[in-house]
Scaffold this motif. Structure first.
Motif, short mmCIF file in Angstrom:
data_model
loop_
_atom_site.label_atom_id
_atom_site.label_comp_id
_atom_site.label_asym_id
_atom_site.label_seq_id
_atom_site.Cartn_x
_atom_site.Cartn_y
_atom_site.Cartn_z
N GLY A 71 0.81 -1.21 0.00
CA GLY A 71 0.00 0.00 0.00
C GLY A 71 0.84 1.25 0.00
O GLY A 71 0.59 2.19 -0.77
N LEU A 72 1.87 1.28 0.86
CA LEU A 72 2.75 2.44 0.93
C LEU A 72 3.53 2.60 -0.37
O LEU A 72 3.70 3.73 -0.87
N GLN A 75 1.22 4.03 -3.01
CA GLN A 75 0.92 5.43 -2.75
C GLN A 75 2.09 6.32 -3.14
O GLN A 75 1.91 7.37 -3.77
N ASN A 76 3.30 5.92 -2.74
CA ASN A 76 4.48 6.75 -3.04
C ASN A 76 4.74 6.85 -4.53
O ASN A 76 5.07 7.93 -5.04
N GLY A 78 2.44 6.38 -6.83
CA GLY A 78 1.27 7.04 -7.42
C GLY A 78 1.30 8.55 -7.35
O GLY A 78 0.77 9.22 -8.25
N VAL A 79 1.92 9.11 -6.30
CA VAL A 79 1.99 10.57 -6.17
C VAL A 79 3.31 11.13 -6.68
O VAL A 79 3.54 12.33 -6.62
N ALA A 95 -5.08 1.43 -5.18
CA ALA A 95 -4.50 2.78 -5.14
C ALA A 95 -4.87 3.56 -6.40
O ALA A 95 -5.18 4.74 -6.35
N LYS A 98 -8.12 5.13 -6.35
CA LYS A 98 -8.18 6.31 -5.48
C LYS A 98 -7.39 7.48 -6.05
O LYS A 98 -7.18 8.48 -5.35
N ALA A 100 -4.16 7.21 -7.66
CA ALA A 100 -2.72 7.02 -7.83
C ALA A 100 -2.38 6.87 -9.30
O ALA A 100 -2.97 6.06 -10.01
#
Length: 335
Positions: A71-72, A75-76, A78-79, A95, A98, A100
């Protein structure tokens, strides 16, 4: 330079990495890669290729970063906080739903690693005996979340088992002590269970009952991918070559892993790598290219996640992966 031309040049560079590294270093680009977890056997080829200078030769100054879950990592990436990463594909799809901005470019676990374990002495011989027993795993464990899919696949009721919250590190001790009857875990740690329980160990891989979503995969930030397609192609091909080299000879790869990660046991890593190779081998990766995604299985992975994880925003899974950056000259073998 086209991706095809780049690949031809890259093959020469990798073969003679010590000779070309100083020249390549002048034009190197910093690239971060966040792992799905702390370094383990499935990451050994990355450290091997880095130690051999293969990424340097391809113009990539690779920074391998320890992770704290898919997940982390998703997220990293994705942004855009890090350019690339490794994440379980279903988690990456979550992700993506949402917002990402990421794309999968190579499969690592082409087979699902989900496995259930029990002691035969408990009277369990298979999933038909699961009803009335306890299953231990963390509350957010993907195997627990997707349990309804497994129950349906094996023909038992969703409420056939009672779930018990168990921390990841406590799964084996809890099973050994008889405080739970079944645990879920990743197949790459299979040999630990064999050594602990011997002939008393019972197990079932989810892939054996037709549930085989893609597991850990390499993902790339979309903006970085759009601006650096040739570099991504170079990264993927070096990575393909590294994983194939470690399939052929694991010892130097485990050496490289142990040189870069403390607290690991050589024998355990060698055992894990043998299971990782099983997870890497599918018809697509053996016949088409190491790390190759099959469109039908991508759709099946998406459908499974959409059903049991509630995607916030639906999307076409064909837009969330690509095989365009992989070489078909590098293939997996059956372990």
């Amino acid at each position: 330079m086209t991706i095809t031309t780049r690949r031809a040049a890259l093959a020469v560079l990798v073969a003679a990495a010590p000779l070309f590294t100083p020249l390549a270093a002048q034009a190197q680009q910093d690239v971060g890669l966040i792992l799905n977890w702390t370094p383990g056997a499935d990451h050994a080829p990355l450290f091997y290729a880095k130690a051999q200078g293969w990424y340097d030769a391809a113009g990539i100054d690779l920074d391998i970063q320890s992770g704290k879950g898919s997940g982390l990592a998703a997220q990293n990436v994705g942004v855009g906080a890090v350019e690339m990463g490794i994440a379980e594909l279903g988690t990456a799809f979550l992700a993506r739903s949402k917002g990402a901005e990421l794309t999968a470019v190579m499969a690592l676990y082409a087979n699902s690693p989900f496995t259930l374990y029990w002691k035969k002495s408990s009277g369990i011989n298979g999933p038909e005996d699961f009803p009335g027993h306890t299953l231990g795993n963390p509350s957010g464990d993907a195997a627990r979340v997707m349990w309804p899919a497994f129950a349906k696949a094996v023909g038992i009721a969703e409420d056939a088992v009672s779930f018990v919250n168990v921390a990841p590190a406590a799964k084996m001790p809890t099973l050994a002590a008889g405080r739970v009857d079944i645990i879920s875990d990743f197949y790459n740690g299979h040999d630990q269970k064999v050594k602990e329980f011997g002939e008393d160990l019972g197990h079932l891989r989810w892939s054996e009952v037709g549930l085989n979503p893609y597991g850990n995969s390499f993902i790339v930030n979309n903006d970085f991918l759009a601006e650096n397609g040739e570099l991504v192609a170079a990264f993927v091909e070096v990575t393909q070559r590294a994983y194939r080299a470690c399939v052929d000879n694991a010892a130097p790869c485990v050496d490289a892993l142990l040189d870069n990660a403390s607290g690991l046991n050589r024998e355990a890593m060698e055992d894990q790598w043998s299971r990782v190779m099983e997870l890497m081998a599918t018809d697509d990766t053996v016949e088409t290219g190491l790390g190759w995604f099959g469109a039908d299985r991508i759709q099946a992975t998406y459908d499974l996640v959409d059903t049991y994880f509630e995607l916030e925003t639906e999307f076409d899974p064909a837009t969330a992966f690509t095989n365009d950056y992989m070489s078909q000259d590098i293939k997996m073998t059956r372990p």
